[in-house]
Design an enzyme around this catalytic site. Structure first.
Site, mmCIF file in Angstrom:
data_model
loop_
_atom_site.group_PDB
_atom_site.id
_atom_site.type_symbol
_atom_site.label_atom_id
_atom_site.label_comp_id
_atom_site.label_asym_id
_atom_site.label_seq_id
_atom_site.Cartn_x
_atom_site.Cartn_y
_atom_site.Cartn_z
ATOM 1 N N ASN A 166 0.838 -1.191 0.000
ATOM 2 C CA ASN A 166 0.000 0.000 0.000
ATOM 3 C C ASN A 166 0.875 1.243 0.000
ATOM 4 O OD1 ASN A 166 -2.915 0.952 0.287
ATOM 5 N ND2 ASN A 166 -1.798 2.232 1.754
ATOM 6 N N TYR A 170 0.308 10.333 4.101
ATOM 7 C CA TYR A 170 -0.073 10.636 5.484
ATOM 8 C C TYR A 170 0.982 11.569 6.059
ATOM 9 C CZ TYR A 170 -1.888 5.899 4.455
ATOM 10 O OH TYR A 170 -2.439 4.791 3.854
ATOM 11 N N ARG A 171 0.544 12.721 6.569
ATOM 12 C CA ARG A 171 1.494 13.717 7.078
ATOM 13 C C ARG A 171 2.312 13.152 8.241
ATOM 14 N NH1 ARG A 171 -3.288 16.521 10.107
ATOM 15 N NH2 ARG A 171 -2.874 15.839 12.221
ATOM 16 N N TRP A 184 -1.827 8.263 9.963
ATOM 17 C CA TRP A 184 -2.809 7.574 9.110
ATOM 18 C C TRP A 184 -4.123 7.532 9.856
ATOM 19 C CZ3 TRP A 184 1.373 3.433 8.282
ATOM 20 C CH2 TRP A 184 1.680 2.792 9.472
ATOM 21 N N GLU A 227 -1.063 1.127 -5.158
ATOM 22 C CA GLU A 227 -1.088 2.451 -5.783
ATOM 23 C C GLU A 227 0.028 2.595 -6.826
ATOM 24 O OE1 GLU A 227 -1.817 1.953 -2.603
ATOM 25 O OE2 GLU A 227 -3.663 3.078 -2.218
ATOM 26 N N ASP A 276 -5.119 22.092 9.152
ATOM 27 C CA ASP A 276 -5.393 21.064 8.143
ATOM 28 C C ASP A 276 -6.241 21.568 6.974
ATOM 29 O OD1 ASP A 276 -5.383 18.463 7.017
ATOM 30 O OD2 ASP A 276 -5.321 17.611 9.031
HETATM 31 C C1 LIG Z 1 -1.563 16.715 0.789
HETATM 32 C C2 LIG Z 1 -2.334 15.570 1.388
HETATM 33 C C3 LIG Z 1 -2.160 15.251 2.719
HETATM 34 C C4 LIG Z 1 -2.848 14.196 3.296
HETATM 35 N N1 LIG Z 1 -2.650 13.910 4.613
HETATM 36 C C5 LIG Z 1 -3.268 12.842 5.149
HETATM 37 C C6 LIG Z 1 -3.005 12.465 6.502
HETATM 38 O O1 LIG Z 1 -2.251 13.107 7.218
HETATM 39 N N2 LIG Z 1 -3.634 11.366 6.989
HETATM 40 C C7 LIG Z 1 -4.481 10.606 6.229
HETATM 41 O O2 LIG Z 1 -4.998 9.608 6.706
HETATM 42 N N3 LIG Z 1 -4.764 10.958 4.949
HETATM 43 C C8 LIG Z 1 -4.175 12.046 4.397
HETATM 44 N N4 LIG Z 1 -4.430 12.378 3.095
HETATM 45 C C9 LIG Z 1 -5.406 11.597 2.317
HETATM 46 C C10 LIG Z 1 -4.830 10.250 1.908
HETATM 47 O O3 LIG Z 1 -3.610 10.404 1.259
HETATM 48 C C11 LIG Z 1 -5.795 9.506 0.984
HETATM 49 O O4 LIG Z 1 -6.959 9.227 1.733
HETATM 50 C C12 LIG Z 1 -5.224 8.218 0.413
HETATM 51 O O5 LIG Z 1 -6.216 7.558 -0.310
HETATM 52 C C13 LIG Z 1 -4.725 7.307 1.515
HETATM 53 O O6 LIG Z 1 -4.220 6.109 0.959
HETATM 54 P P1 LIG Z 1 -4.876 4.730 1.340
HETATM 55 O O7 LIG Z 1 -6.258 4.759 0.735
HETATM 56 O O8 LIG Z 1 -4.009 3.718 0.715
HETATM 57 O O9 LIG Z 1 -4.904 4.677 2.821
HETATM 58 C C14 LIG Z 1 -3.750 13.442 2.512
HETATM 59 C C15 LIG Z 1 -3.920 13.758 1.164
HETATM 60 C C16 LIG Z 1 -3.222 14.809 0.600
HETATM 61 C C17 LIG Z 1 -3.433 15.123 -0.851
HETATM 62 MN MN LIG Z 2 -4.527 2.071 -0.569
#
Ligand SMILES: Cc1cc2nc3c(=O)[nH]c(=O)nc-3n(C[C@H](O)[C@H](O)[C@H](O)COP(=O)(O)O)c2cc1C
Ligand SMILES: [Mn+2]
Length: 498
Positions: A166, A170-171, A184, A227, A276
């Site tokens: 995966n 996630y910040r 996450w 991804e 945020d």
């Molecule tokens: C700039 C940016 C920052 C993000 N920060 C976070 C974060 O801190 N935590 C989080 O859970 N998702 C964050 N997201 C959203 C996730 O990247 C998004 O939900 C992504 O689908 C997560 O991957 P996953 O589906 O494989 O978990 C962020 C997205 C962007 C564009």
């Molecule tokens: Mn995913």
């Protein structure tokens, strides 16, 4: 595009990048500069002296044009169609179709990541005590943020059961030179991998990628889909990977910087607050601690960053890319959906506007519930349903139908369900109220009195006026001067709309 270098070169050739050699502070100052440039629809910025050896790239995604350059496509819808074509593949008939089918199959084959033996991302290898996050110009974004945050990472994990990879964005709040938090959220795949691994998990974080791979980390794919496959498919060439140095994972060979490390069981701390994309500071909450075991880099690595905050910000376009790219996939399950729009001002989870080909009584409600059952869209707080002829991206048009076509007693659905991790409004975190508004035309089958006819000018008269326009001595109606809404579209309004 292979890497961030190719992307920067392209941006520069296209007049889409400015280099700033003045020394600037990653502590708040870069946020304020970037905020002004993003809101003006300005270029990507390469800060060459952000009080660090490493330059900082920001606003690479900040306009629709740059997103299209990133995907090498005429429009974001064209990127969606490419994915839709493969999803809707039928057994080919005849030679021409067979050849086309083979091309599509090749594009699927190209999407599998490829392992290579060396990668530029490991030109410099720092392990153990040598790891030093202070080398990087990590931004402190907003005044109440307690620390600097890595904001544009691609976080790589592996589900220990099926072994699938995966990648999520996630910040990461910096704790010290060798550790960060891993933010996450509740519904995310990286978190699920961590829980499946019983709390101890190895991870790798790639920073500074080609724009398609970086975008893919933010794409809401079903959990079992890698991804990096989406990235390879959209790029038309596989993402190349090398073995990490200290963890059992593979990392993008062309990344600028890679952080490898581990989350130990039960090691949590209070992460946040953080200014945020909701426009608010999200309060401090427990999140796991990421201990960095290796930091590998290109010799002159460029650090990528993004600022989120009160919309619109740069991330608006990452969200719009997802909106467009995933439309064909959504139509696979809910084919009556014509189009949808996630307003930037709705921070993506607060509002969905959807147009449908209405075919039976109660159809709008069926679609609301479909959306509340669909991947990350399930977290949507409000859903507005309009008929197929309504332009969901034209919010004044949508507002017209929401006010004109709705009997609040009859057409508003109030229900409950899961909500976005960051939504501060519901009484309880994670769960609360949802609203659906059926703004479609209602028919006798839905128990209403006769629905009136909408006013439309006849085709003959429209053609006549088209033909004679020059004779009237009036200016040519352009979108700017006399647009669909009778209003000019400044850069900011356009960004707010789509
Ligand atoms: C700039 C940016 C920052 C993000 N920060 C976070 C974060 O801190 N935590 C989080 O859970 N998702 C964050 N997201 C959203 C996730 O990247 C998004 O939900 C992504 O689908 C997560 O991957 P996953 O589906 O494989 O978990 C962020 C997205 C962007 C564009
Ligand atoms: Mn995913």
């Amino acid at each position: 595009m292979r890497d961030l270098r190719d992307w920067i070169a392209l941006l520069e050739r296209e007049g889409e990048l400015l280099r700033v050699s003045t020394e600037v502070d990653p502590h708040l100052e870069i946020t304020e500069i970037t905020d002004r440039v993003v809101k003006a629809g300005g270029p990507a910025l390469l800060f060459e002296n952000p009080k660090s050896e490493h330059p900082l790239l920001i606003n690479q995604f900040g306009t629709e044009r740059r997103m299209c350059l990133a995907f090498d496509a005429p429009s974001l819808d064209a990127v969606g169609s490419k994915l839709g074509d493969v999803l809707e593949m039928q057994p080919p008939q005849g030679l021409v179709q067979k050849v086309k089918g083979l091309q599509k199959l090749k594009s699927i084959a190209d999407s599998l990541p490829k392992t290579v033996s060396r990668g530029a991302c490991q030109e410099v290898v720092l392990t153990g005590d040598e790891v030093d996050l202070d080398l990087l110009p990590i931004q402190r974004c907003w005044p109440e943020d307690p620390a600097p945050f890595v904001t544009l990472p691609a976080v790589i994990t592996r589900d220990p059961r099926p072994g699938t990879r995966n990648v999520g964005m996630y910040r990461m709040q910096k704790i010290d030179a060798r550790s960060t938090f891993m933010h996450w959220q509740l519904h995310k795949d990286g978190r699920a991998d961590w829980l499946a691994a019983d709390g101890r998990i190895e991870l790798a974080v790639a920073l500074g990628l080609d724009p398609v791979t970086a975008y893919s980390a933010s794409a809401p794919l079903p959990k079992h889909i890698d991804e990096l496959m989406l990235a390879g498919f959209l790029k038309g060439s596989p993402v190349e990977l090398v073995k990490a140095k200290t963890v059992d994972l593979e990392v993008p060979a062309d990344a600028e910087i890679v952080l490898e490390g581990v989350i130990e069981r039960d090691e949590l701390g209070l992460e946040g607050p953080f200014g945020d994309h909701t426009g608010y500071y999200t309060p401090a909450e427990p999140f796991p601690v990421f201990r960095v075991t290796a930091m590998t880099m290109r010799r002159d690595a460029i650090y990528p960053s993004i600022v989120v905050g009160k919309p619109p910000q740069e991330d608006a376009w990452l969200g719009k890319a997802t909106e467009r790219i995933f439309l064909p996939a959504i139509r696979m399950t809910v084919p009556e959906i014509v189009d949808y729009d996630l307003p930037v001002a709705g921070a993506f989870h607060n509002c969905v506007i959807v147009s449908i080909r209405k075919a039976f009584p109660g159809h709008a409600r069926k679609v609301m519930h479909a959306i509340w059952g669909l991947g990350m869209l399930s977290l949507s707080k409000s859903v507005v349903v309009v008929d197929e002829h309504v332009d969901v991206h034209d919010y004044e048009q949508v507002f017209f139908y929401v006010t004109a076509n709705v009997d609040p007693r009859r057409d508003v659905v109030l229900t409950e369900g899961p909500l976005d991790h960051l939504d501060h409004a519901p009484t309880l975190q994670f769960v609360g109220g949802k609203i659906g508004i059926d703004a479609t035309a209602k028919g006798p089958a839905e128990g209403t009195r006769e629905w009136p006819e909408e006013i439309v000018m006849s085709a003959e008269i429209r053609e006549l006026v088209d033909r004679r326009w020059a004779e009237y001595g009036l200016p040519e109606p352009s979108v700017g001067a006399m647009g669909k809404n009778g209003a000019g579209r400044s850069g900011l309004r356009q960004l707010l709309r789509r």
